[in-house]
Design a protein around this motif. Sequence first.
Motif, PDB file in Angstrom:
ATOM      1  N   ALA A   1      -1.390 -38.805 -18.089  1.00 58.83           N
ATOM      2  CA  ALA A   1      -1.297 -39.725 -19.226  1.00 58.83           C
ATOM      3  C   ALA A   1       0.033 -39.600 -19.947  1.00 58.83           C
ATOM      4  CB  ALA A   1      -2.436 -39.449 -20.215  1.00 58.83           C
ATOM      5  N   LEU A   2       0.802 -38.539 -19.661  1.00 58.30           N
ATOM      6  CA  LEU A   2       2.058 -38.320 -20.380  1.00 58.30           C
ATOM      7  C   LEU A   2       3.032 -39.465 -20.129  1.00 58.30           C
ATOM      8  CD1 LEU A   2       3.480 -36.329 -22.256  1.00 58.30           C
ATOM      9  CD2 LEU A   2       4.388 -35.163 -20.239  1.00 58.30           C
ATOM     10  N   ARG A   3       3.076 -39.931 -18.905  1.00 62.52           N
ATOM     11  CA  ARG A   3       4.033 -40.992 -18.568  1.00 62.52           C
ATOM     12  C   ARG A   3       3.570 -42.371 -19.041  1.00 62.52           C
ATOM     13  NH1 ARG A   3       7.205 -39.450 -12.974  1.00 62.52           N
ATOM     14  NH2 ARG A   3       7.574 -37.267 -13.519  1.00 62.52           N
ATOM     15  N   THR A   4       2.334 -42.468 -19.535  1.00 63.89           N
ATOM     16  CA  THR A   4       1.923 -43.730 -20.155  1.00 63.89           C
ATOM     17  C   THR A   4       2.593 -43.884 -21.522  1.00 63.89           C
ATOM     18  OG1 THR A   4      -0.037 -42.816 -21.263  1.00 63.89           O
ATOM     19  CG2 THR A   4      -0.325 -43.623 -19.009  1.00 63.89           C
ATOM     20  N   ILE A   5       3.032 -42.748 -22.093  1.00 65.18           N
ATOM     21  CA  ILE A   5       3.770 -42.797 -23.357  1.00 65.18           C
ATOM     22  C   ILE A   5       5.206 -43.244 -23.084  1.00 65.18           C
ATOM     23  CG2 ILE A   5       4.564 -41.445 -25.335  1.00 65.18           C
ATOM     24  CD1 ILE A   5       2.173 -39.543 -24.811  1.00 65.18           C
ATOM     25  N   HIS A   6       5.853 -42.600 -22.113  1.00 72.22           N
ATOM     26  CA  HIS A   6       7.183 -42.998 -21.645  1.00 72.22           C
ATOM     27  C   HIS A   6       7.352 -42.466 -20.223  1.00 72.22           C
ATOM     28  CE1 HIS A   6      11.536 -43.333 -21.205  1.00 72.22           C
ATOM     29  NE2 HIS A   6      11.523 -44.180 -22.229  1.00 72.22           N
ATOM     30  N   PRO A   7       7.858 -43.272 -19.295  1.00 70.91           N
ATOM     31  CA  PRO A   7       7.918 -42.862 -17.881  1.00 70.91           C
ATOM     32  C   PRO A   7       8.821 -41.660 -17.613  1.00 70.91           C
ATOM     33  CG  PRO A   7       9.050 -44.963 -18.240  1.00 70.91           C
ATOM     34  CD  PRO A   7       8.291 -44.676 -19.483  1.00 70.91           C
ATOM     35  N   GLN A   8       9.750 -41.326 -18.531  1.00 70.38           N
ATOM     36  CA  GLN A   8      10.662 -40.210 -18.279  1.00 70.38           C
ATOM     37  C   GLN A   8      10.175 -38.890 -18.884  1.00 70.38           C
ATOM     38  OE1 GLN A   8      14.887 -40.916 -18.774  1.00 70.38           O
ATOM     39  NE2 GLN A   8      14.646 -43.137 -18.470  1.00 70.38           N
ATOM     40  N   LEU A   9       9.016 -38.892 -19.519  1.00 72.90           N
ATOM     41  CA  LEU A   9       8.506 -37.654 -20.117  1.00 72.90           C
ATOM     42  C   LEU A   9       7.940 -36.736 -19.045  1.00 72.90           C
ATOM     43  CD1 LEU A   9       6.727 -38.930 -23.362  1.00 72.90           C
ATOM     44  CD2 LEU A   9       8.965 -37.820 -23.155  1.00 72.90           C
ATOM     45  N   LYS A  10       8.228 -35.440 -19.193  1.00 77.08           N
ATOM     46  CA  LYS A  10       7.760 -34.439 -18.232  1.00 77.08           C
ATOM     47  C   LYS A  10       7.262 -33.205 -18.968  1.00 77.08           C
ATOM     48  CE  LYS A  10      11.238 -35.831 -14.783  1.00 77.08           C
ATOM     49  NZ  LYS A  10      12.436 -35.382 -14.024  1.00 77.08           N
ATOM     50  N   SER A  11       6.369 -32.489 -18.308  1.00 80.08           N
ATOM     51  CA  SER A  11       5.858 -31.231 -18.862  1.00 80.08           C
ATOM     52  C   SER A  11       6.458 -30.076 -18.066  1.00 80.08           C
ATOM     53  CB  SER A  11       4.324 -31.203 -18.790  1.00 80.08           C
ATOM     54  OG  SER A  11       3.835 -29.947 -19.167  1.00 80.08           O
ATOM     55  N   THR A  12       7.783 -29.884 -18.217  1.00 86.40           N
ATOM     56  CA  THR A  12       8.445 -28.796 -17.491  1.00 86.40           C
ATOM     57  C   THR A  12       8.335 -27.500 -18.287  1.00 86.40           C
ATOM     58  OG1 THR A  12      10.570 -29.196 -18.573  1.00 86.40           O
ATOM     59  CG2 THR A  12      10.103 -30.451 -16.558  1.00 86.40           C
ATOM     60  N   LEU A  13       8.683 -26.387 -17.654  1.00 87.68           N
ATOM     61  CA  LEU A  13       8.668 -25.090 -18.341  1.00 87.68           C
ATOM     62  C   LEU A  13       9.596 -25.107 -19.548  1.00 87.68           C
ATOM     63  CD1 LEU A  13       8.663 -22.619 -15.299  1.00 87.68           C
ATOM     64  CD2 LEU A  13       6.771 -23.117 -16.856  1.00 87.68           C
ATOM     65  N   TYR A  14      10.749 -25.800 -19.414  1.00 85.84           N
ATOM     66  CA  TYR A  14      11.713 -25.860 -20.510  1.00 85.84           C
ATOM     67  C   TYR A  14      11.146 -26.645 -21.695  1.00 85.84           C
ATOM     68  CZ  TYR A  14      15.006 -24.162 -17.007  1.00 85.84           C
ATOM     69  OH  TYR A  14      15.628 -23.406 -16.047  1.00 85.84           O
ATOM     70  N   VAL A  15      10.445 -27.737 -21.392  1.00 82.82           N
ATOM     71  CA  VAL A  15       9.847 -28.544 -22.466  1.00 82.82           C
ATOM     72  C   VAL A  15       8.780 -27.735 -23.204  1.00 82.82           C
ATOM     73  CG1 VAL A  15       8.429 -30.577 -22.982  1.00 82.82           C
ATOM     74  CG2 VAL A  15      10.329 -30.752 -21.359  1.00 82.82           C
ATOM     75  N   ILE A  16       7.939 -27.054 -22.456  1.00 79.27           N
ATOM     76  CA  ILE A  16       6.867 -26.260 -23.063  1.00 79.27           C
ATOM     77  C   ILE A  16       7.451 -25.129 -23.906  1.00 79.27           C
ATOM     78  CG2 ILE A  16       4.853 -24.817 -22.594  1.00 79.27           C
ATOM     79  CD1 ILE A  16       4.554 -27.879 -22.021  1.00 79.27           C
ATOM     80  N   LYS A  17       8.476 -24.459 -23.355  1.00 80.05           N
ATOM     81  CA  LYS A  17       9.130 -23.371 -24.098  1.00 80.05           C
ATOM     82  C   LYS A  17       9.728 -23.912 -25.399  1.00 80.05           C
ATOM     83  CE  LYS A  17      12.730 -19.842 -23.730  1.00 80.05           C
ATOM     84  NZ  LYS A  17      13.851 -19.318 -22.923  1.00 80.05           N
ATOM     85  N   ARG A  18      10.371 -25.092 -25.306  1.00 76.67           N
ATOM     86  CA  ARG A  18      10.992 -25.687 -26.492  1.00 76.67           C
ATOM     87  C   ARG A  18       9.946 -26.000 -27.560  1.00 76.67           C
ATOM     88  NH1 ARG A  18      12.770 -30.682 -24.597  1.00 76.67           N
ATOM     89  NH2 ARG A  18      14.365 -29.546 -23.438  1.00 76.67           N
ATOM     90  N   LEU A  19       8.824 -26.572 -27.151  1.00 72.52           N
ATOM     91  CA  LEU A  19       7.766 -26.926 -28.106  1.00 72.52           C
ATOM     92  C   LEU A  19       7.149 -25.680 -28.747  1.00 72.52           C
ATOM     93  CD1 LEU A  19       6.048 -29.835 -26.152  1.00 72.52           C
ATOM     94  CD2 LEU A  19       7.396 -30.034 -28.240  1.00 72.52           C
ATOM     95  N   LYS A  20       7.036 -24.600 -27.981  1.00 73.54           N
ATOM     96  CA  LYS A  20       6.527 -23.344 -28.548  1.00 73.54           C
ATOM     97  C   LYS A  20       7.492 -22.799 -29.600  1.00 73.54           C
ATOM     98  CE  LYS A  20       3.673 -21.676 -24.683  1.00 73.54           C
ATOM     99  NZ  LYS A  20       3.481 -20.602 -23.682  1.00 73.54           N
ATOM    100  N   GLU A  21       8.788 -22.875 -29.299  1.00 73.91           N
ATOM    101  CA  GLU A  21       9.792 -22.391 -30.248  1.00 73.91           C
ATOM    102  C   GLU A  21       9.804 -23.250 -31.515  1.00 73.91           C
ATOM    103  OE1 GLU A  21      13.319 -22.487 -27.899  1.00 73.91           O
ATOM    104  OE2 GLU A  21      12.945 -20.519 -26.966  1.00 73.91           O
ATOM    105  N   ILE A  22       9.642 -24.559 -31.328  1.00 69.97           N
ATOM    106  CA  ILE A  22       9.561 -25.459 -32.482  1.00 69.97           C
ATOM    107  C   ILE A  22       8.361 -25.092 -33.358  1.00 69.97           C
ATOM    108  CG2 ILE A  22       8.994 -27.844 -33.148  1.00 69.97           C
ATOM    109  CD1 ILE A  22      10.764 -28.764 -30.804  1.00 69.97           C
ATOM    110  N   GLN A  23       7.248 -24.820 -32.686  1.00 70.01           N
ATOM    111  CA  GLN A  23       6.031 -24.454 -33.417  1.00 70.01           C
ATOM    112  C   GLN A  23       6.256 -23.210 -34.264  1.00 70.01           C
ATOM    113  OE1 GLN A  23       3.147 -26.022 -33.589  1.00 70.01           O
ATOM    114  NE2 GLN A  23       2.223 -24.478 -34.894  1.00 70.01           N
ATOM    115  N   SER A  24       6.868 -22.200 -33.653  1.00 66.51           N
ATOM    116  CA  SER A  24       7.119 -20.933 -34.348  1.00 66.51           C
ATOM    117  C   SER A  24       8.074 -21.130 -35.520  1.00 66.51           C
ATOM    118  CB  SER A  24       7.685 -19.905 -33.363  1.00 66.51           C
ATOM    119  OG  SER A  24       8.040 -18.723 -34.023  1.00 66.51           O
TER     120      SER A  24
END
Length: 680
Positions: A606-629
């Motif tokens: 469902a991620l690409r239904t938001i935008h076709p270029q969105l991905k759930s890579t390790l870098y994206v997940i790491k970035r979101l965790k850092e943003i959260q912190s």
Amino acid sequence: MGDFEKVALSPDVEVVIFDHHPQSQEDMKIDIDFSRQLGSTTTSIVALIRERGIPITPFEATVFAIGIHEDTGSLTYPTTTYLDVETVAFLMAQRANIKIIRKFLNLTLTKQQHKLLEELILKSKIVRIKDVDILMSHVKTSEFVNGFSVLAHKLGDLEEADITFIYAKMRDRIYIVARSKRDDIDVGKIISYFNGGGHPTAASASVKGMTLHDIEKKLIEQISNEIGSPLTAKDIMSTVVKTISEKTTMKEAEERMVLYGHSGLPVIKRGKIIGIISRKDIDKAVRHKLSHAPVKGFMLKRIITASPDTTAKYLQKTMIENAIGRIPILDGSKLVGIVTRKDILRAQHGDEYMPENNLLISSHSFTPETIRKRITQLLPKWLIKVIDNIGELADKQNVKAYLVGGFVRDLLLKYSNLDVDIVVEGDGIAFAKKVVKKFDGRIRSHKKFGTAVVILPNDFHIDFASARSEYYEHPAALPSVEKSSIYQDLHRRDFSVNSMAIALNKKNFGQILDFFGGQRDILEKRIKIMHNLSFIEDPTRIFRAVRFEQRYGFCMDSQTENLARNAIGMKLVDELTTSRVREELVALFSESKSWRVVMRLDNLKALRTIHPQLKSTLYVIKRLKEIQSSFYKLSDEFSPKPLHWIVNMIGLFYDVPLNEVEKWCSKMKMKKKYLINFPQ
């Protein structure tokens, strides 16, 4: 207790109790209490033996099994619990002898017992009290006969009675035995008037100084006090009745039945009911190629109706005798409701007997007392008072009012939620106006949807709505709404955990209406869709399901997840208006652990239904965790404080080219002030 009383009441004696009856004020002082409200006391004893690892011989297992079978009517009495059943299974595994058990459970009656039973049968009579049939009988004998209580079971079974009272004069005493197969009639409470003992389904007493006539008179008096008023049509009927006119075609009538899920509809002319059209009538018309014909020529004109005060028992009898499935309820000549076979079944047996109602077993249910306690714990005192006053106002206005939606879900989960939604069976806007008058507040109403927002003097908002049903013209469309019952209102919602209501009327305040197993799904941490087309009708529910999964640590059940994947594969999200998608994304990325949201959306494709270029890579997940912190550490340093969802969206779109981000923001009609937050 006779001579045993001196020992039991001695302060030097330790009193240990095993019992399965409810406690009472007359109970003696207890030092150690192993009592539990089970079907059998033996179950408690065996539980303690198992807990302490004491081995049980086949002989002991047989004796214990006999005790449980005797107390529970071989596991058939209403007081039987799953622990009683499980204990019998354990005892069978310890090689309890079923032949011996059967022998002791089917003891042959003695000659004296046979004689008494024959006399009880001859003298038995049905006494109707508040629409409840009570089997009563009595005997008189000059000698004491053991096992009199057994005869109550025998007589009740022979006469197929739900409530049985037998009483016998033996020598200088009268012995009373009572049995109940109904959850709503507590014979233990009735017999307590005679200083007897027992529990709701079985009780007994011995009395001196009264005649058999006195006993019967007092029994009838106490039974009458214990039994509530009988259920009537106005208690169980659906108050929002779907009707058609005599000029409606058979095809149109069929479409209405499919839309509402009904198997019959009353036909109205100038406000009065003139007939009923059923699914069978329509099927016949279709078979004869008469779908274009008006219902007037096919409807049943001999209408059986009833008044609001007609008892449920009489309605049932009428349906059976006339082979009909519904009875319109008239107040004078005005149609005020309708009672169907389903309503009768619910009244008799509870919602768990209805095929569409997957209710919880009692051990998973939240009681009204628990609900009141949760409300006291989680809500401010002033709001509790407001809710109580709304319940009282509902009583005065003769309407049923319910707390619904996320408020109920979070209350059961022990989350504080001040988003108060109230549904009224009737005119929600009219009721909201009464609330405004009582609290000197303000109101914003929306007649099209039958909703209103009441704004209290302290600026607190409460949403009111008429109970309504919804239907969708096509996938992803906004729903059309019509007034309906609370059942239909809850049925139209997204997930079972959001499809519960709490009654506010004083008579049943705190009672949960849970037709679809929401309580069980909360306890088992499950997100379950309400019906197979739910995601097709409203694909935004896919995002909502993911949000609830991450917020509460729940999981979609396999069917719900498969249906979500199918809807995504059909590209139904693309058919949603951008404003609806935007609202769901704001809610979704306002959740605390956005990386889990992204991973789950990607897992569902469902991620690409938001935008076709969105991905759930390790870098994206790491970035979101850092943003959260960092967000919780630094957000207070900014003025104004940054929006959580914007920060998370920046982290998600960080690798997408800026021109693509601008196009997407334009498509989603994002405010320009949000766009400038994206890195250049």
